[in-house]
Design an enzyme around this catalytic site. Structure first.
Site, PDB file in Angstrom:
ATOM      1  N   GLU A  66       0.888  -1.178   0.000  1.00 55.74           N
ATOM      2  CA  GLU A  66       0.000   0.000   0.000  1.00 55.74           C
ATOM      3  C   GLU A  66       0.912   1.211   0.000  1.00 55.74           C
ATOM      4  OE1 GLU A  66      -3.334   0.127  -0.062  1.00 55.74           O
ATOM      5  OE2 GLU A  66      -3.656  -2.030  -0.067  1.00 55.74           O
ATOM      6  N   CYS A 116      -2.115   9.574   2.393  1.00 54.41           N
ATOM      7  CA  CYS A 116      -1.672   8.983   1.128  1.00 54.41           C
ATOM      8  C   CYS A 116      -2.613   9.273  -0.029  1.00 54.41           C
ATOM      9  CB  CYS A 116      -1.513   7.475   1.296  1.00 54.41           C
ATOM     10  SG  CYS A 116      -3.018   6.668   1.857  1.00 54.41           S
TER      11      CYS A 116
HETATM   12  P1  NAD Z   1       8.113   4.865   4.862  1.00 56.61           P
HETATM   13  O1  NAD Z   1       8.167   4.059   3.626  1.00 56.61           O
HETATM   14  O2  NAD Z   1       9.225   5.793   5.149  1.00 56.61           O
HETATM   15  O3  NAD Z   1       7.971   3.929   6.146  1.00 56.61           O
HETATM   16  C1  NAD Z   1       7.004   2.890   6.212  1.00 56.61           C
HETATM   17  C2  NAD Z   1       7.475   1.793   7.139  1.00 56.61           C
HETATM   18  O4  NAD Z   1       8.672   1.218   6.632  1.00 56.61           O
HETATM   19  C3  NAD Z   1       7.801   2.262   8.554  1.00 56.61           C
HETATM   20  O5  NAD Z   1       7.370   1.281   9.456  1.00 56.61           O
HETATM   21  C4  NAD Z   1       9.299   2.379   8.561  1.00 56.61           C
HETATM   22  O6  NAD Z   1       9.820   2.191   9.850  1.00 56.61           O
HETATM   23  C5  NAD Z   1       9.681   1.236   7.641  1.00 56.61           C
HETATM   24  N1  NAD Z   1      10.955   1.433   6.947  1.00 56.61           N
HETATM   25  C6  NAD Z   1      11.548   2.585   6.608  1.00 56.61           C
HETATM   26  N2  NAD Z   1      12.721   2.347   5.972  1.00 56.61           N
HETATM   27  C7  NAD Z   1      12.832   1.004   5.891  1.00 56.61           C
HETATM   28  C8  NAD Z   1      13.801   0.115   5.344  1.00 56.61           C
HETATM   29  N3  NAD Z   1      14.900   0.584   4.746  1.00 56.61           N
HETATM   30  N4  NAD Z   1      13.583  -1.216   5.445  1.00 56.61           N
HETATM   31  C9  NAD Z   1      12.482  -1.691   6.037  1.00 56.61           C
HETATM   32  N5  NAD Z   1      11.522  -0.903   6.574  1.00 56.61           N
HETATM   33  C10 NAD Z   1      11.708   0.411   6.508  1.00 56.61           C
HETATM   34  O7  NAD Z   1       6.707   5.628   4.772  1.00 56.61           O
HETATM   35  P2  NAD Z   1       6.116   6.676   5.793  1.00 56.61           P
HETATM   36  O8  NAD Z   1       6.945   7.925   5.685  1.00 56.61           O
HETATM   37  O9  NAD Z   1       5.913   6.066   7.100  1.00 56.61           O
HETATM   38  O10 NAD Z   1       4.673   6.949   5.169  1.00 56.61           O
HETATM   39  C11 NAD Z   1       4.474   7.867   4.147  1.00 56.61           C
HETATM   40  C12 NAD Z   1       4.299   7.181   2.828  1.00 56.61           C
HETATM   41  O11 NAD Z   1       3.379   6.125   2.957  1.00 56.61           O
HETATM   42  C13 NAD Z   1       3.714   8.091   1.781  1.00 56.61           C
HETATM   43  O12 NAD Z   1       4.319   7.832   0.553  1.00 56.61           O
HETATM   44  C14 NAD Z   1       2.252   7.693   1.740  1.00 56.61           C
HETATM   45  O13 NAD Z   1       1.601   7.985   0.539  1.00 56.61           O
HETATM   46  C15 NAD Z   1       2.347   6.238   2.002  1.00 56.61           C
HETATM   47  N6  NAD Z   1       1.100   5.743   2.579  1.00 56.61           N
HETATM   48  C16 NAD Z   1       0.335   4.897   1.857  1.00 56.61           C
HETATM   49  C17 NAD Z   1      -0.874   4.458   2.357  1.00 56.61           C
HETATM   50  C18 NAD Z   1      -1.766   3.531   1.586  1.00 56.61           C
HETATM   51  O14 NAD Z   1      -2.712   3.024   2.184  1.00 56.61           O
HETATM   52  N7  NAD Z   1      -1.518   3.278   0.331  1.00 56.61           N
HETATM   53  C19 NAD Z   1      -1.285   4.876   3.621  1.00 56.61           C
HETATM   54  C20 NAD Z   1      -0.461   5.723   4.342  1.00 56.61           C
HETATM   55  C21 NAD Z   1       0.744   6.138   3.821  1.00 56.61           C
END
Ligand code: NAD
Length: 442
Positions: A214, A248
């Site tokens: 997602e 998002c």
């Molecule tokens: P992110 O990708 O930075 O982090 C998401 C998760 O991944 C967190 O738990 C983080 O700790 C983990 N993570 C970060 N780096 C990692 C790595 N190298 N290896 C493994 N895990 C890692 O995203 P965010 O900043 O938390 O959220 C914002 C983004 O999420 C935006 O792009 C938004 O559009 C998207 N989003 C999508 C939805 C959806 O339902 N499609 C919902 C909410 C947010």
């Protein structure tokens, strides 16, 4: 992370692996009882959860209550109410021979990993978890490293409701997520950025785990000529400025006819002022969220500064309070596709407007770029609605509203390619965490 922490992750993973056979034997009643335990724990910890989210990411109480608490509660209740029907095996006629028959069985995937983002940290972890349980899986959960307090509150809820062999949670930083991703899970459900989505999919490929991703992206919003501008502005302002644009599926940018650009911006300004400002004319902390961290604050500021340097104009807003990490609701006009603000997901309360002459032009623009997570069209013309829906691809679309499709539990929610893979919510969540087994009775 030290080797003891790594061992702990392995221990819990192995424990769940050895328990997955028992989990798959659970009847609908037993799964519903597990969901009821989760529901009860969420309800019992309501204020603690809301307070934790507000400590991690300062946002209005009501926003947190609606999205994080009610969003989670409604989803768990929907699973409980419909589970029996979803689990029922489906008979199909066989194309092989008239006396043969087929059957579809939904079986649990096994041990699943749920990784959540920071922007709606509780709900976006608990809703997939509820689907995983409904489908009969063991699950390990990890919230974002940016939401420590919410992670603690979620850990309390999970430990109250489950034994660790059923559902476990790990708190901690990205190293913990990396170590978790090293385990041979049966399914990985990830919500977050497209960048990390690729890391997750690469890790999943090592064990051929199935994934639901997602992700994010830029969700276009088109205003067709003839649509009531104030009506559109009311819905767009809420969808864009709730959580200070850190949603998002927030409308990322607007396509509006040149002749309507100023009137639409005026309507947006009036709605934003009425919704997010106090009687003293100041942006209200009780009504408007903070930007999550310094990095994102500076990133959004840079996007606006760059747009202005390249010829865009601020119609309203544009105030950046660095000390308080707040950005006023901001609308930009005279924005062009080459500007940096049109190259990446904004994820902040800044709404650029671009003008268009024909819907064909808009469709071409959308189709030349990554497939959006959501696409919004405000129109009363049937032919315009069909034209846009039939000629564009997006994870979801909504006509004459924004964002609220997320709450319709009868619709699959998800992206496509860069904005995500797979979908969930309601029965689609149940299916995401199930293997659909086709059985032939010869
Ligand atoms: P992110 O990708 O930075 O982090 C998401 C998760 O991944 C967190 O738990 C983080 O700790 C983990 N993570 C970060 N780096 C990692 C790595 N190298 N290896 C493994 N895990 C890692 O995203 P965010 O900043 O938390 O959220 C914002 C983004 O999420 C935006 O792009 C938004 O559009 C998207 N989003 C999508 C939805 C959806 O339902 N499609 C919902 C909410 C947010």
């Amino acid at each position: 992370m030290d080797s003891a922490e790594k061992q702990e992750i392995k221990r819990v993973f192995e424990l769940q692996r050895s328990h997955r056979g028992a989990m798959r034997q659970k009847t609908a009643e037993q799964r519903k009882a597990m969901l009821a335990r989760l529901l009860e724990a969420v309800k019992a910890n309501k204020e603690e959860i809301i307070e934790a989210v507000r400590q991690d990411v300062r946002k209005p109480y009501r926003e947190v209550e609606i999205a994080e608490y009610w969003g989670t509660v409604k989803s768990i209740e929907h699973n409980i109410a419909n589970l029996e029907q979803w689990m029922a095996q489906i008979e199909v006629t066989s194309t092989l021979r008239p006396d043969a028959s087929g059957r579809l069985m939904y079986e649990p995937k096994g041990v699943c990993l749920v990784l959540g983002p920071w922007n709606y940290p509780f709900m976006l972890t608990m809703v997939p978890l509820a689907s995983a349980i409904a489908a009969g899986n063991c699950a390990i959960v990890k919230l974002s490293d940016l939401t420590e307090q919410t992670s603690r509150a979620a850990a309390k809820v999970i430990r109250e409701a489950f034994d660790e062999k059923e559902v476990a949670i790990f708190e901690g930083d990205v190293d913990v997520a990396t170590e978790l991703l090293d385990q041979p899970f049966d399914h990985i459900f990830f919500t977050g950025s497209t960048r990390v989505g690729k890391i997750v999919m690469t890790a999943a490929a090592k064990h051929l785990a199935s994934v639901t991703l997602e992700l994010g992206g830029k969700s276009p919003t088109i205003i067709d000529e003839g649509y009531d501008l104030l009506e559109a502005a009311k819905k767009i302002a809420v969808g864009k400025f709730v959580n200070a644009g850190q949603t998002c599926i927030a409308p990322d940018y607007i396509f509006v006819k040149e002749s309507q650009q100023d009137a639409f911006a005026k309507a947006l300004e009036a709605v934003a002022k009425a919704g997010f400002f106090g009687e003293d004319g100041q942006l209200s902390k009780e009504k408007f969220a903070q930007i999550v961290n310094e990095r994102n604050f500076n990133r959004i500021k840079h996007l606006v500064d760059d747009a202005i340097a390249c010829g865009a104009e601020i119609v309203f807003g544009g105030q950046f309070d660095q000390a308080d990490r707040t950005i006023h609701p901001t609308v930009l006009k005279n924005v062009t596709p080459d500007m940096a603000i049109m190259q990446e997901e904004i994820f902040g309360p800044v709404l650029p407007m671009m003008t268009y002459d024909s819907l064909e032009e808009v469709i071409e623009y959308v189709n030349e770029r990554d497939k959006p997570l959501a696409l919004y069209l405000f129109s009363t013309r049937e032919d315009a609605i069909s034209q846009v829906l039939n000629h564009t691809t997006s994870g979801n679309a909504a006509i004459n509203d924004v964002v609220v499709h997320f709450s319709d539990l009868n619709l699959p929610f998800g992206g496509v390619n860069a904005s995500g893979i797979g979908s969930y919510h309601g029965i689609y969540g149940f299916k995401a965490f199930s293997h659909e087994k086709g059985v032939l009775f010869a």
